[in-house]
Design a protein around this motif. Structure first.
Motif: not given
Length: 293
Positions: A63, A65, A71, A142
């Motif tokens: 992920l 971001a 997030s 993430k």
């Protein structure tokens, strides 16, 4: 001047000084360079020689971001799913290995292993162990600083999948400042966060993946999560909206969002979008690229 050139110049400028509200000069620490920029000459960064045996982790999901993009909210909703494990930020890219003697360097060279090869093995083993402990089949990692090494992620795991989370750039700036107003003055907010946004946009340009927006996620969490689940190849589960029913690890500064909003256990409405008149000039082009203005 192009948005990318301007943002790179901003990133380089972070190693200088800025003036605080108290009138003192304060050194600004830039995001650390990607690991590949710190390598010894000739230390090739390459993919697995034998992907079947060199990698334990299959189809990891990253992920990507900026900081302060929501997030952590998306992470905990994904982690609530029965088939998805999304841990706290692991910062695995900061894990490195050292060849401390001439004999070990000689041995690795003769065996055909570069420093990056061995580092990749450590990364893969650590993340695979984390996934195995969860008992789930899909890992979503993430850590925001991963945007700076998107090329390395693609090289290390050729079968990796990518999810891109966007948020209005001005909202990112404001949220970064508000998270710690004393240590994060507004004078630093734009250059610090623009660095993340720049590399995120670069990754989106070169990688295939699924894009969603924070504003859409909080306005229609079920719809956005259904689409994301379809991309990940899993069924939508209603319990994802009640992430507070599950344990997601610590909400502590340094490994994700730590403020009260994330601890609510359910989706909280986002802040109103800033008007174009409130937009710092440095953010205008990235806003256009992300269709926010």
């Amino acid at each position: 001047m192009s948005w990318k050139y301007r943002a790179n110049a901003t990133l380089e400028g972070l190693t200088g000084y800025t003036i605080t509200r108290a009138g003192r000069k304060r050194a600004v620490k830039a995001p650390q360079p990607a690991p590949e920029t710190r390598r010894l000459p000739g230390d090739e960064v390459r993919g697995p020689v034998d992907p079947v045996h060199d990698r334990l982790l299959r189809e990891p999901v990253f992920l990507l971001a900026s900081v302060r993009s929501g997030s952590t909210l998306l992470r905990v909703m994904l982690n609530t799913h029965s088939r998805i494990h999304s841990p706290i930020e692991t910062h695995f890219r900061r894990m490195t290995v050292a060849f401390t003697t001439d004999p070990v360097r000689q041995a690795m060279r003769l065996l055909g292993h570069t420093h990056a090869d061995v580092e990749h093995l450590v990364w893969d083993r650590m993340l695979h162990r984390e996934l195995s402990r969860s008992g789930k089949p899909i890992l979503v990692e993430k850590t925001p600083s991963n945007v700076f090494v998107w090329k390395r992620l693609r090289t290390c795991w050729p079968d990796a999948r990518f999810v891109f989370l966007l948020r209005h750039p001005a909202s990112i700036v404001q949220s970064w400042h508000e998270a710690d107003p004393v240590k994060r003055p507004m004078a630093e907010a734009v250059p610090r966060t623009l660095a993340y946004m720049t590399y995120l946009q670069e990754a989106r340009t070169h990688l295939e993946g699924h894009t969603l927006r924070y504003e859409d996620l909080v306005a229609d969490p079920e719809g956005e999560l259904r689409r994301l689940c379809a991309f990940l190849g899993v069924e939508w589960e209603p319990g994802m909206l009640r992430y507070g029913d599950k344990d997601h690890g610590a909400f502590e500064k340094g490994v994700g969002d730590w403020r009260d909003k994330i601890k609510a256990g359910t989706v909280v409405a986002g802040r109103p979008l800033p008007s174009n008149d409130e937009l710092p000039p440095e953010l205008e082009e990235i806003c256009r690229l992300w269709d926010y203005c």
